[in-house]
Design an enzyme around this catalytic site. Sequence first.
Site, PDB file in Angstrom:
ATOM      1  CE  LYS A   1      -1.747 -17.845  56.146  1.00 54.39           C
ATOM      2  NZ  LYS A   1      -0.834 -16.705  56.183  1.00 54.39           N
TER       3      LYS A   1
ATOM      4  CG  ASP B   1      -0.407 -20.654  54.082  1.00 57.78           C
ATOM      5  OD1 ASP B   1      -0.059 -21.379  55.046  1.00 57.78           O
ATOM      6  OD2 ASP B   1       0.121 -19.547  53.827  1.00 57.78           O
TER       7      ASP B   1
ATOM      8  CD  GLU C   1       3.010 -21.156  52.996  1.00 53.17           C
ATOM      9  OE1 GLU C   1       3.220 -20.537  54.055  1.00 53.17           O
ATOM     10  OE2 GLU C   1       2.366 -20.670  52.040  1.00 53.17           O
TER      11      GLU C   1
ATOM     12  NE  ARG D   1       9.469 -16.863  53.007  1.00 57.55           N
ATOM     13  CZ  ARG D   1       9.473 -15.714  53.671  1.00 57.55           C
ATOM     14  NH1 ARG D   1      10.621 -15.205  54.098  1.00 57.55           N
ATOM     15  NH2 ARG D   1       8.353 -15.082  53.907  1.00 57.55           N
TER      16      ARG D   1
ATOM     17  CE  LYS E   1       2.353 -19.565  48.884  1.00 56.88           C
ATOM     18  NZ  LYS E   1       2.491 -18.587  49.976  1.00 56.88           N
TER      19      LYS E   1
ATOM     20  CG  ASP F   1      -1.000 -19.184  49.814  1.00 59.51           C
ATOM     21  OD1 ASP F   1      -0.638 -18.117  49.278  1.00 59.51           O
ATOM     22  OD2 ASP F   1      -0.341 -19.759  50.712  1.00 59.51           O
TER      23      ASP F   1
END
Length: 489
Positions: A261, A254, A333, A335, A249, A272
Amino acid sequence: MIQIKDVTLKDVDAMIVPVFEEQLSESEILTQLSKSKVFMGREEEVFVLPTTEDGLKYTLYMGVGTKETFTTEGFRKSIAKAIKEAKKLKVNTVGISICVSDKLCVGGNVKSITEAALLANYTFDKYQNKEIDKETLTIYLCGVPEAKLKRANEVLEEAKHIADGVILARDLTNEPSNVIYPETLAQKVVEMGQEIGLEVEVMDEKQIAELGMKAFLAVGASSEKQPRLIVMRHMGDSESDEILGLVGKGLTYDTGGYSLKPSDSMKTMHSDMGGAAAVIGAMYAIAKNEVKKNIIAVVAACENVISAGSYKPGDIISSMAGKTIEIGNTDAEGRLTLADAVTYSIEKEKVTKIIDVATLTGAVLVALGTSTTGVITNDTDFYEELVKVSEKTGEKFWRLPSTKEYAKLNKSTVADLKNVGGRNAGTITAGLFIGEFVQDLPWMHLDIAGTSWADSSEGYLSKGGTGVPVRSLYALVAAPCPCHHKDTK
Ligand code: BES
Ligand code: MG
Ligand code: ZN
């Protein structure tokens, strides 16, 4: 710097001497220290004894516990403690005696001491102007028998490259998002590839669109920093059709997107891309050590931020595999990018097995904390291989159930899938979402949201990026130690 050379306190500033609890009666000083309960030889216990005979020098007694309960991981932690103590003493040169037993061979000693010492010595302080000690520590490994020198030096080289791979992963994870974003991440990987002779290909937004990676692009479109697809190919076994695919990933930041968030959870989200960093670090170690296996790593690097071009909750998007996805939450996001990266790996790179590594869910922190990586898999034998290497590397993994009851939670009423499976079993549904794209290949998903980042320095980990699970990914593909010593947990 670390090398194999017999030294004594005459030659160096400090000597680290491993002590089993059983050995406490073997010297006068250790007998006295243990009698007064100052030093008992326990794991991670270090006692510093200064001397002034040849100038100011130190002996560091390093407890390694009992012969019965000795573990390689405990040994690595003790080494880390001793190295940190030595650094506090501002020494420049230190000798460490190896500590052979029926639980750890000479090679095992060289490997674990090298990895633990180099990793414990790591700090991320390049942005601090203030006067800090940037002195380098030279470490000498002592006590390697003459007959084992050649093999020990090979193990030393291998271990250094593995530690460098972990350090590369830590550095990439620690760099902030204004420094490491998709383009600069790709650039770093290209440079690394050139340096060590690893094939690297980078695709830009236009090429990603041509590949039909619509889910990846939907996330990446939110940022003015353009996405990049980074592919690393190490084909070390021309005789085999097997190719292991590593997918990391690669969210260089993010924010959550429109499902924003809270700022406290956001501030470390430059990390991330810890999964990407781990597969890049593993590829470094694999290529540098010329592992005789075929491995292809893929990173779909992008940012998840807010802009006029961002995707929104309620959107229905498509994917490279053609499956449609209802967006329940723009913060789920990872996945989406992984689904396309997995499809790309299968369709275009023809991988035959897949491991994806991702900082995917906060839920894995709730379930397993920061010491254990959560695993979702469709292949028990594959998972058993990971459990086996984990006993050697000390990186911990735990499998979560993934029966079809959970897979159902990812079904949408308006599209094929939705990107959130609800509040319950968040790590499982996130993993199984990726599982929808693996086309029955043996697959493991490693959720490292808890293990890729340390809030404080602990053992051979330092605050920030940990580089987990570089060492286990490497151990999964590399030949095991030929020595028949007992494996320790
Ligand atoms: N990158 C986060 C997961 C994460 C959380 C990593 C904490 C490291 C530390 C991921 O993209 C995310 O936001 N996941 C959501 C999923 C939810 C919206 C279904 C989460 O875990 O809250
Ligand atoms: Mg998110
Ligand atoms: Zn994320």
